[in-house]
Scaffold this active site. Structure first.
Site, mmCIF file in Angstrom:
data_model
loop_
_atom_site.group_PDB
_atom_site.id
_atom_site.type_symbol
_atom_site.label_atom_id
_atom_site.label_comp_id
_atom_site.label_asym_id
_atom_site.label_seq_id
_atom_site.Cartn_x
_atom_site.Cartn_y
_atom_site.Cartn_z
ATOM 1 C CB SER A 7 -1.003 -0.042 1.139
ATOM 2 O OG SER A 7 -1.449 1.317 1.349
ATOM 3 C CG HIS A 32 -3.599 -1.603 -2.043
ATOM 4 N ND1 HIS A 32 -5.056 -2.001 -2.536
ATOM 5 C CD2 HIS A 32 -4.168 -0.768 -0.828
ATOM 6 C CE1 HIS A 32 -5.937 -1.908 -1.627
ATOM 7 N NE2 HIS A 32 -5.608 -1.049 -0.677
ATOM 8 C CG ASP A 34 -5.227 2.354 0.570
ATOM 9 O OD1 ASP A 34 -6.059 1.588 0.555
ATOM 10 O OD2 ASP A 34 -4.073 2.091 1.160
ATOM 11 C CG MET A 36 -8.509 6.886 2.223
ATOM 12 S SD MET A 36 -7.220 6.728 3.929
ATOM 13 C CE MET A 36 -6.905 5.229 3.899
ATOM 14 C CG HIS A 65 -9.313 0.029 -0.991
ATOM 15 N ND1 HIS A 65 -8.773 -0.275 0.338
ATOM 16 C CD2 HIS A 65 -10.579 -0.071 -0.654
ATOM 17 C CE1 HIS A 65 -9.554 -0.472 1.100
ATOM 18 N NE2 HIS A 65 -10.604 -0.188 0.355
ATOM 19 C CG MET A 67 -11.455 2.915 1.642
ATOM 20 S SD MET A 67 -9.854 3.072 2.507
ATOM 21 C CE MET A 67 -8.790 3.032 1.203
ATOM 22 C CG MET A 136 -11.757 -3.029 4.529
ATOM 23 S SD MET A 136 -10.172 -2.500 3.736
ATOM 24 C CE MET A 136 -9.190 -1.836 5.176
ATOM 25 C CG ASP A 174 -6.012 -3.030 2.617
ATOM 26 O OD1 ASP A 174 -5.109 -2.702 3.217
ATOM 27 O OD2 ASP A 174 -6.924 -2.110 1.978
#
Ligand code: DX5
Ligand code: ZN
Length: 214
Positions: A7, A32, A34, A36, A65, A67, A136, A174
């Site tokens: 990540s 990966h 992330d 957010m 990913h 979020m 998760m 994850d």
């Protein structure tokens, strides 16, 4: 062989290209990323501009990913930026089959993620729509949290349901993954392990990645 997806949340942002080269040299399989939004999760991280900046410097599979709330609105942007896989959260998406179809129509792999408190029943009916299910093992929002042991049983049961449904979906896990809990996750049926702090905190990334796999 299990895949390792470091990540980038735990990387040195000022030297991201060098970090990506280190990860490539250390045997990382995927990268990966992330995303957010400060709404679906309490923290804010990266946007599509970062994905677009990374895309030309690596051939690695970019596992994005999301979020974020209203992920439907941003799928094309992230695909155009260079995402190979786009994972949305079941808690915040509208129709799961519709969003999976949309992601696939853009030419990306479609992933669905569930938070620790979200039961498998939320996604069980849609396992054939997705190429990846992300479980998760911490509440999303921050790196460096403690792995929730209850994830192991959840992954085992998900593996059973995927097999029973005839789905080919990969299971990704994850949050809080390290050399201590990786073996149990592999045995439970995980196909891809995301790790941030465990990989970046050890100078010898190659050693960590080998241990997460072996
Ligand atoms: C958490 C993120 C994770 C995180 C993992 O919200 O989705 O990908 O970066 O970091 P570690 O491995 O440090 O828990
Ligand atoms: Zn993640």
């Amino acid at each position: 062989m299990i895949k390792i997806a470091p990540s980038l949340l735990a990387a040195d942002y000022l030297n991201l290209e060098a970090e990506i080269r280190r990860l490539e040299g250390a045997g990382a399989d995927w990268l990966h990323v992330d995303i957010m939004d400060g709404v679906f999760v309490p923290n804010i991280s990266f946007g599509p501009g970062l994905v677009a900046a990374i895309r030309p410097v690596t051939k690695k599979y970019l596992d994005v990913h999301l979020m974020i709330v209203n992920p439907e609105k941003h799928l094309k942007t992230f695909r155009d930026a260079g995402a190979d896989n786009i994972t949305i959260h079941a808690e915040t998406a509208g129709s799961l089959p519709a969003i999976a179809a949309k992601i696939k129509s853009l030419g990306a792999g479609a992933g669905v993620s569930i938070n620790p408190d979200t039961p498998l029943n939320k996604i069980s009916g849609f396992l054939n729509d997705f190429q990846l299910v992300l479980v998760m093992s911490v509440n999303p929002g921050f790196g460096g949290q403690v792995f929730m042991e209850s994830t192991i049983g959840k992954v085992k049961e998900l593996k059973r349901r995927i097999s029973a449904s005839g789905s080919k979906a990969l299971i990704e896990v994850d949050g809080g993954i390290n050399e201590k809990n990786a073996a149990a996750l592999r045995e439970a049926g995980a196909d891809v392990l995301v790790a941030g702090s465990a990989i970046f905190k050890n100078e010898d990334m190659a050693q960590t990645i080998r241990r997460l796999k072996a």
